[in-house]
Enzyme design. Structure first.
Site, PDB file in Angstrom:
ATOM      1  N   ARG A  17      39.407  53.453  31.143  1.00  0.00           N
ATOM      2  CA  ARG A  17      38.684  54.432  30.340  1.00  0.00           C
ATOM      3  C   ARG A  17      38.747  55.789  31.041  1.00  0.00           C
ATOM      4  NH1 ARG A  17      33.972  53.931  30.864  1.00  0.00           N
ATOM      5  NH2 ARG A  17      33.833  52.070  32.135  1.00  0.00           N
ATOM      6  N   TYR A  62      45.052  52.287  26.119  1.00  0.00           N
ATOM      7  CA  TYR A  62      44.288  51.359  26.961  1.00  0.00           C
ATOM      8  C   TYR A  62      43.002  50.889  26.267  1.00  0.00           C
ATOM      9  CZ  TYR A  62      40.872  49.530  30.102  1.00  0.00           C
ATOM     10  OH  TYR A  62      39.907  48.717  30.621  1.00  0.00           O
ATOM     11  N   LYS A  77      33.494  49.894  23.034  1.00  0.00           N
ATOM     12  CA  LYS A  77      32.589  50.870  23.647  1.00  0.00           C
ATOM     13  C   LYS A  77      32.256  52.006  22.670  1.00  0.00           C
ATOM     14  CE  LYS A  77      31.890  48.626  27.351  1.00  0.00           C
ATOM     15  NZ  LYS A  77      32.829  48.108  28.235  1.00  0.00           N
ATOM     16  N   HIS A 126      24.826  47.703  27.220  1.00  0.00           N
ATOM     17  CA  HIS A 126      25.996  47.189  27.953  1.00  0.00           C
ATOM     18  C   HIS A 126      25.556  45.932  28.717  1.00  0.00           C
ATOM     19  CE1 HIS A 126      29.494  48.346  30.924  1.00  0.00           C
ATOM     20  NE2 HIS A 126      29.873  47.437  30.067  1.00  0.00           N
ATOM     21  N   SER A 185      30.517  48.660  34.608  1.00  0.00           N
ATOM     22  CA  SER A 185      31.844  48.090  34.418  1.00  0.00           C
ATOM     23  C   SER A 185      32.366  47.479  35.721  1.00  0.00           C
ATOM     24  CB  SER A 185      32.800  49.183  33.956  1.00  0.00           C
ATOM     25  OG  SER A 185      32.309  49.740  32.756  1.00  0.00           O
ATOM     26  N   CYS A 214      31.289  45.007  37.427  1.00  0.00           N
ATOM     27  CA  CYS A 214      30.239  44.645  38.389  1.00  0.00           C
ATOM     28  C   CYS A 214      29.685  43.248  38.137  1.00  0.00           C
ATOM     29  CB  CYS A 214      29.125  45.678  38.373  1.00  0.00           C
ATOM     30  SG  CYS A 214      29.630  47.236  39.116  1.00  0.00           S
ATOM     31  N   LYS A 255      29.464  41.167  34.900  1.00  0.00           N
ATOM     32  CA  LYS A 255      28.862  40.622  33.679  1.00  0.00           C
ATOM     33  C   LYS A 255      29.599  39.367  33.203  1.00  0.00           C
ATOM     34  CE  LYS A 255      29.132  44.447  31.390  1.00  0.00           C
ATOM     35  NZ  LYS A 255      29.658  45.220  32.537  1.00  0.00           N
ATOM     36  N   ASP A 278      29.547  41.385  27.425  1.00  0.00           N
ATOM     37  CA  ASP A 278      29.668  42.838  27.635  1.00  0.00           C
ATOM     38  C   ASP A 278      28.671  43.682  26.846  1.00  0.00           C
ATOM     39  OD1 ASP A 278      31.300  44.813  29.102  1.00  0.00           O
ATOM     40  OD2 ASP A 278      31.899  45.522  27.121  1.00  0.00           O
ATOM     41  N   ARG A 283      43.534  43.272  32.618  1.00  0.00           N
ATOM     42  CA  ARG A 283      42.548  42.569  31.779  1.00  0.00           C
ATOM     43  C   ARG A 283      43.182  41.432  30.993  1.00  0.00           C
ATOM     44  NH1 ARG A 283      37.024  44.816  31.489  1.00  0.00           N
ATOM     45  NH2 ARG A 283      37.128  46.485  33.005  1.00  0.00           N
ATOM     46  N   ARG A 305      26.276  47.599  42.077  1.00  0.00           N
ATOM     47  CA  ARG A 305      27.092  47.257  43.233  1.00  0.00           C
ATOM     48  C   ARG A 305      26.628  48.176  44.344  1.00  0.00           C
ATOM     49  NH1 ARG A 305      32.554  45.154  43.765  1.00  0.00           N
ATOM     50  NH2 ARG A 305      32.749  44.511  41.593  1.00  0.00           N
TER      51      ARG A 305
HETATM   52  P1  GTP Z   1      33.552  45.026  32.554  1.00  0.00           P
HETATM   53  O1  GTP Z   1      34.395  44.125  31.712  1.00  0.00           O
HETATM   54  O2  GTP Z   1      34.340  46.159  33.122  1.00  0.00           O
HETATM   55  O3  GTP Z   1      32.333  45.504  31.863  1.00  0.00           O
HETATM   56  O4  GTP Z   1      33.180  44.182  33.892  1.00  0.00           O
HETATM   57  P2  GTP Z   1      32.119  43.029  34.195  1.00  0.00           P
HETATM   58  O5  GTP Z   1      30.778  43.618  34.461  1.00  0.00           O
HETATM   59  O6  GTP Z   1      32.198  41.969  33.172  1.00  0.00           O
HETATM   60  O7  GTP Z   1      32.638  42.472  35.609  1.00  0.00           O
HETATM   61  P3  GTP Z   1      33.359  41.091  35.976  1.00  0.00           P
HETATM   62  O8  GTP Z   1      32.468  39.913  35.779  1.00  0.00           O
HETATM   63  O9  GTP Z   1      34.681  41.058  35.329  1.00  0.00           O
HETATM   64  O10 GTP Z   1      33.555  41.268  37.548  1.00  0.00           O
HETATM   65  C1  GTP Z   1      34.274  42.351  38.088  1.00  0.00           C
HETATM   66  C2  GTP Z   1      34.638  42.088  39.519  1.00  0.00           C
HETATM   67  O11 GTP Z   1      33.466  41.775  40.288  1.00  0.00           O
HETATM   68  C3  GTP Z   1      35.586  40.896  39.686  1.00  0.00           C
HETATM   69  O12 GTP Z   1      36.595  41.236  40.613  1.00  0.00           O
HETATM   70  C4  GTP Z   1      34.706  39.805  40.221  1.00  0.00           C
HETATM   71  O13 GTP Z   1      35.425  38.909  41.033  1.00  0.00           O
HETATM   72  C5  GTP Z   1      33.624  40.562  41.000  1.00  0.00           C
HETATM   73  N1  GTP Z   1      32.333  39.805  40.986  1.00  0.00           N
HETATM   74  C6  GTP Z   1      31.698  39.327  39.887  1.00  0.00           C
HETATM   75  N2  GTP Z   1      30.580  38.656  40.224  1.00  0.00           N
HETATM   76  C7  GTP Z   1      30.484  38.729  41.573  1.00  0.00           C
HETATM   77  C8  GTP Z   1      29.528  38.241  42.527  1.00  0.00           C
HETATM   78  O14 GTP Z   1      28.526  37.593  42.200  1.00  0.00           O
HETATM   79  N3  GTP Z   1      29.766  38.530  43.844  1.00  0.00           N
HETATM   80  C9  GTP Z   1      30.863  39.247  44.230  1.00  0.00           C
HETATM   81  N4  GTP Z   1      31.014  39.489  45.523  1.00  0.00           N
HETATM   82  N5  GTP Z   1      31.784  39.719  43.361  1.00  0.00           N
HETATM   83  C10 GTP Z   1      31.600  39.470  42.051  1.00  0.00           C
HETATM   84  C1  SPV Z   2      34.158  48.410  30.734  1.00  0.00           C
HETATM   85  O1  SPV Z   2      34.831  49.277  31.317  1.00  0.00           O
HETATM   86  O2  SPV Z   2      32.901  48.348  30.824  1.00  0.00           O
HETATM   87  C2  SPV Z   2      34.842  47.366  29.948  1.00  0.00           C
HETATM   88  C3  SPV Z   2      36.272  47.517  29.695  1.00  0.00           C
HETATM   89  O3  SPV Z   2      34.203  46.436  29.481  1.00  0.00           O
HETATM   90  S1  SPV Z   2      36.599  48.702  28.464  1.00  0.00           S
HETATM   91  O4  SPV Z   2      36.736  48.010  27.194  1.00  0.00           O
HETATM   92  O5  SPV Z   2      37.834  49.346  28.851  1.00  0.00           O
HETATM   93  O6  SPV Z   2      35.514  49.637  28.387  1.00  0.00           O
HETATM   94 MN    MN Z   3      32.032  46.578  30.048  1.00  0.00          MN
END
Ligand code: GTP
Ligand code: SPV
Ligand code: MN
Length: 596
Positions: A69, A197, A206, A226, A248, A250, A252, A277, A377, A408
């Site tokens: 993004r 993207y 989003k 979110h 993002s 972090c 979810k 999400d 992704r 984070r």
């Molecule tokens: P978006 O799709 O961008 O909104 O991301 P998201 O919030 O769904 O994050 P996602 O669960 O995909 O995790 C993103 C990164 O954080 C990955 O590389 C995971 O491995 C890492 N991660 C997720 N949960 C944990 C956790 O509990 N501990 C640690 N150390 N890393 C984590």
């Molecule tokens: C985020 O960045 O929070 C995502 C991926 O879930 S995107 O659809 O690119 O926004």
């Molecule tokens: Mn997201």
């Protein structure tokens, strides 16, 4: 496919401007989708992967300058700058429309315009909202077919109504200096140009389900957030639901699909996913807050996903999935990413499509040396997820017991704490901060304030958004309890202290016990903290109650530093920050000073 005059007139107008050679309506049938996949493979837009190992799976690479993004190029075009607020980029609608018109004019010459009628949440349900996206990208069509509910039934449900969100996407030249992701909330319109993207071009996600929907939510008395949605089933069969807002990349998707540690599964605990999400939240007739997931699939971060960290996500990607910007293993025509396993392919192309030498990998230059892009992704259907909840199919959604905020943070934020009221909880959300990730263009690892994980996604003024949170609290007779978590505290060597992933269940268990009044807490300047012994460490290696005590510690000086930073951030948002939030901040500072 429809006689809706509002829809037809608008499509004509957009086609006159963009001048596509053809217009194709997407009907949601498998036959049409399959023909589009074949076409995309013929042109190189997609690569068909090994159909024995990954049936129905494809690989796509975006342009190298187009991998995340772009917040700097994302605009909220309300009639006045005040409505968009200081945190959003703003441009007057006429000015933006004029600028965009130049970029769109003739941009689809020689191309096909696809008309995608889609629904956010279940078609025909009271919470459903409809959109039509026009795009010249087959990749976008195929992703929208997974991420939203697409087809003729959407047009039938819309009928003659003008109540739909218009979305125009053109790849144009993928020129990053003319890339615009723009929102016109008053016109129910989204326009995106010069990107290919995900978050910039899958306009239901989003752009609609957060930016436009948050604007509509304030007007209509609901919330677009979110947030993931998950359900916990207790050994006695009882089910509790919570939502969690993390910025993002972090965690979810990982939390939404977690598999509890053995200690819990053996007792009969189960976690199920409703969404990973986005949550739309409304007050139910029973006085509780109810959540639905408006999406139909997962657009998840690939790196770090593996059989230990998130087996449910990995399983979701084993069929009918589109991979974007991952590493291509040429030996068996499959995909790979950092953190999948310790066996990087020796004969592979990196996310750019270049021959990749895994021995050159340097974790300090991931974008330059990794096989998969850090923001690569997978797009997978929700129904692929082994732990998808039955509640996913319920139009009314689920009642929410707890809302969890999280970021984070290497320091400062403890493993978990609880707010003292809805109002204090909204304040806790407003002061969230997190280290930036690869999900958005720009520096990675810099702490920035990200209220409610919505900084890039609020479709109006941030201070007004805080006000909406406070106001919602007064309309929910039985509101969820609000918590804050941090899985990312590090030790002196920079390693994460908390094991995270499935073990986050231990924190969720405390959170839900608090909602039931089943467990105590101690009061601290920032809110309620668990007694260290109340976070279960059974079966955890290397983590004992002392480690938990450390993870729960509140360092007054770093919190006082944060207070200064929050003051500056509130000032940046401006006068619209509610007085209540300032009062909460003053009270936090006073409690911290008293504890010094
Ligand atoms: P978006 O799709 O961008 O909104 O991301 P998201 O919030 O769904 O994050 P996602 O669960 O995909 O995790 C993103 C990164 O954080 C990955 O590389 C995971 O491995 C890492 N991660 C997720 N949960 C944990 C956790 O509990 N501990 C640690 N150390 N890393 C984590
Ligand atoms: C985020 O960045 O929070 C995502 C991926 O879930 S995107 O659809 O690119 O926004
Ligand atoms: Mn997201």
């Amino acid at each position: 496919m429809t006689n809706n005059k509002y829809v037809l007139d608008w499509i004509n107008e957009m086609a006159e401007m963009t001048r596509p050679d053809n217009i194709i309506w997407i009907d949601g049938t498998e036959e049409q989708a399959e023909a589009l996949r074949a076409e995309a493979c013929a042109t190189g837009e997609m690569i068909k992967l090994n159909q024995d190992l990954l049936p129905g799976c494809y690989l796509h690479r975006t342009a190298v300058n187009d991998v995340a993004r772009v917040e700097a190029r994302t605009f909220i075009c309300t009639p006045t700058k005040e409505e968009a607020g200081n945190i959003n980029n703003w441009m007057a609608p006429e000015e933006m429309y004029a600028k965009l018109k130049k970029l769109y004019t003739g941009s689809m010459k020689g191309r096909t315009m696809y008309v995608i009628p889609y629904s956010m949440s279940i078609v025909g349900s009271p919470f459903a909202k409809y959109g039509i996206e026009l795009t010249d990208s087959i990749y976008v069509v195929l992703n929208m077919l997974i991420m939203t509910r697409v087809g003729t039934d959407v047009l039938e449900a819309l009928g003659d109504s003008a109540d739909y969100i218009k979305g125009l996407h053109a790849k144009a030249d993928l020129d990053e200096n003319n890339r615009y992701i723009t929102h016109f909330p008053q016109d129910n319109t989204i326009m995106s140009v010069n990107s290919g993207y995900g978050g910039n071009v899958l306009l239901g996600k989003k752009c609609f389900a957060l930016r436009i929907a948050s604007y509509l939510g304030r007007k209509e008395g609901w919330m677009a957030e979110h947030m993931l949605i998950l359900g916990v089933t207790y050994p006695n069969g009882e089910k509790k639901y919570l939502t969690a807002a993390f910025p993002s990349a972090c965690g979810k998707t990982n939390l939404a699909m977690l598999i509890p540690p053995k200690f819990y599964t053996e007792q009969g605990y189960k976690v199920e996913c409703i969404g990973d999400d986005i949550a739309w939240l409304r007050v139910g007739e029973d006085g509780r807050l109810w959540a639905v997931n408006p999406e139909n699939g997962f657009f998840g971060v690939a790196p770090g996903t593996n059989a230990q960290s998130n087996p449910n996500a990995l399983a979701s990607t084993m069929r009918d999935t589109i991979f974007t910007n991952v590493c291509h293993n040429l030996d068996n025509n499959t995909v790979w990413w950092e953190g999948l396993d310790n066996d990087p392919p020796k004969n592979a192309l990196n996310w750019r499509g270049e021959v990749w030498d895994y021995t050159k990998y340097d974790k300090n230059d991931k974008v330059g040396t990794s096989g998969a892009h850090p923001n690569s992704r997978f797009t997978a259907m929700a129904t692929n997820c082994p732990c998808l909840s039955e509640a996913y199919y319920k139009p009314e959604g689920v009642p929410v017991s707890a809302i969890v905020f999280g970021g984070r943070r290497a320091k400062t934020a403890p493993l978990v704490y609880q707010s003292t009221s809805w109002q204090h909880g909204a304040f806790v959300g407003s002061i969230m901060a997190s280290e930036t990730t690869a999900a958005a263009a720009g520096a990675v690892g810099v702490v920035r304030r990200d209220p409610m994980a919505m900084r890039p996604f609020v479709g109006y003024d941030m201070g007004e958004y805080f006000g909406h949170w406070l106001k919602m609290g007064t309309t929910i007779p039985n509101p969820p309890k609000i918590f804050h978590v941090n899985w990312f505290r590090t030790d002196a060597d920079g390693h994460f202290i908390w094991p995270g992933f499935g073990d986050n269940m231990r924190v969720l268990a405390w959170i839900l016990d608090r909602c039931e009044g089943k467990v105590g807490a101690t009061m601290s300047p920032i809110g309620y903290l668990p007694l260290p012994e109340d976070i279960c460490t059974e079966g955890l290696e290397g983590i004992d109650t002392e480690t938990i005590r450390d993870l729960l510690s509140v360092d007054v000086d770093s919190w006082l530093e944060d207070v200064q930073n929050i003051r500056d951030f509130y000032a940046q948002i401006g006068d619209s920050v509610p007085a209540t939030m300032h009062a909460e901040l003053d009270a936090l500072e006073a409690r911290l000073l008293a504890a010094k």
